[in-house]
Scaffold this motif. Structure first.
Motif, PDB file in Angstrom:
ATOM      1  N   ALA A 156      10.038  -4.855  -4.289  1.00 49.40           N
ATOM      2  CA  ALA A 156       8.856  -4.362  -3.589  1.00 49.40           C
ATOM      3  C   ALA A 156       9.176  -4.165  -2.113  1.00 49.40           C
ATOM      4  N   VAL A 157       8.512  -3.206  -1.492  1.00 48.81           N
ATOM      5  CA  VAL A 157       8.766  -2.933  -0.071  1.00 48.81           C
ATOM      6  C   VAL A 157       7.603  -3.362   0.813  1.00 48.81           C
ATOM      7  N   ALA A 158       6.468  -3.695   0.223  1.00 52.57           N
ATOM      8  CA  ALA A 158       5.306  -4.132   0.987  1.00 52.57           C
ATOM      9  C   ALA A 158       4.416  -4.981   0.089  1.00 52.57           C
ATOM     10  N   ALA A 174       5.451  -5.970   5.449  1.00 50.79           N
ATOM     11  CA  ALA A 174       6.498  -4.986   5.152  1.00 50.79           C
ATOM     12  C   ALA A 174       7.831  -5.703   5.041  1.00 50.79           C
ATOM     13  N   ALA A 175       8.572  -5.405   4.013  1.00 47.06           N
ATOM     14  CA  ALA A 175       9.872  -6.032   3.788  1.00 47.06           C
ATOM     15  C   ALA A 175      10.836  -5.667   4.911  1.00 47.06           C
ATOM     16  N   ALA A 179       9.091   0.089   7.428  1.00 49.15           N
ATOM     17  CA  ALA A 179       8.059   0.237   8.447  1.00 49.15           C
ATOM     18  C   ALA A 179       6.723  -0.273   7.922  1.00 49.15           C
ATOM     19  N   LEU A 180       5.989  -0.948   8.772  1.00 49.44           N
ATOM     20  CA  LEU A 180       4.630  -1.348   8.426  1.00 49.44           C
ATOM     21  C   LEU A 180       3.748  -0.108   8.442  1.00 49.44           C
ATOM     22  N   GLY A 196       2.150   1.624  -2.273  1.00 48.49           N
ATOM     23  CA  GLY A 196       3.264   0.869  -2.833  1.00 48.49           C
ATOM     24  C   GLY A 196       3.261  -0.610  -2.541  1.00 48.49           C
ATOM     25  N   ALA A 197       2.248  -1.120  -1.823  1.00 46.30           N
ATOM     26  CA  ALA A 197       2.173  -2.554  -1.554  1.00 46.30           C
ATOM     27  C   ALA A 197       1.699  -3.293  -2.800  1.00 46.30           C
TER      28      ALA A 197
END
Length: 240
Positions: A156-158, A174-175, A179-180, A196-197
């Motif tokens: 996961a990226v967020a 945010a990972a 970017a947040l 995608g969070a």
């Protein structure tokens, strides 16, 4: 080892913040001073819990001089006698204030703060924490961060935590290297999910209980608010 976590906490000017709470601090009278005191108290209790959650840095984004002064006072004080349920004593996170950037609005303030944090350490986990979580417990935020780290390890990226009604967002992460992308406001939970969070913190009532209305405040009081909020409330707001 998990990356350090740095969080942005946005705060409007006290005179404009939390308009739906006006009157909750003084039995409906709506005195601006009492309202500002309550709004500031929500922030200070949020920061007090977050400082003991394992976060490395808390960056308060606000151009209000009263906010800056109050945050500066608590930043200079540690409280090693306060022990949360995870056994963490004292205030460890670095606490700083950053003036708002040129663009107005909550999401612009968050992006401004996140850019500063990312610029100083691209490898950290960067996030946004709402400033109105007076019932937050340090172990709740720690648990949400650990859950997010596990999801990041799975790709996961967020990650985000939805508020109690389920449509808003109290925490967005945010990972490292990502970017947040704040999309706060009504319906933000679905926007963050669509971007995608992944959801975290579903069973953490203090983290999910943000305060926008007198009813929200009563629910937070029932959960147990921090000392600043408790001191800012009249007897009528405590339900007595």
């Amino acid at each position: 080892m998990p990356s350090p976590v740095d969080l942005v906490v946005p705060v409007k000017g006290l005179s404009a913040a939390k308009s739906r709470l006006r009157g909750a601090a003084d039995g409906g009278a709506g005195d601006p001073g009492a309202h500002g005191q309550l709004t500031l108290a929500l922030l200070l209790d949020t920061l007090g819990a977050a400082r003991r959650s394992g976060v490395r840095r808390l960056l308060v984004v606000s151009s209000d001089p009263d906010v800056a002064a109050a945050v500066g006072r608590i930043a200079a004080v540690t409280t090693p006698a306060v022990i949360d349920s995870m056994g963490d004593g004292g205030d460890n996170a670095l606490l700083q204030v950053l003036p708002e950037g040129p663009a107005p609005g909550l999401n612009a303030a968050l992006a401004h703060g996140a850019a500063v944090l990312r610029g100083e350490d691209p490898s950290s986990t960067v996030g946004a924490l709402q400033a109105d979580l007076p019932a937050l417990r340090p172990d709740e935020l720690r648990a949400a961060l650990a859950e997010a780290v596990a999801r990041f390890a799975d790709g996961a990226v967020a990650a985000f935590c939805a508020d109690t009604p389920g449509d808003g967002t109290t925490l967005l992460l945010a990972a490292p290297g990502t970017a947040l992308a704040p999309a706060f406001g009504p319906g933000s939970a679905s926007r963050h999910a669509a971007a995608g969070a992944v959801p975290v913190g579903a069973a953490l009532p203090g983290l999910r209980r943000d305060v926008d209305t007198p009813a929200d405040l009563r629910h937070a009081v029932a959960l147990g608010v921090g000392p600043h909020t408790a001191a800012a409330l009249p007897v009528v707001a405590r339900g007595a």
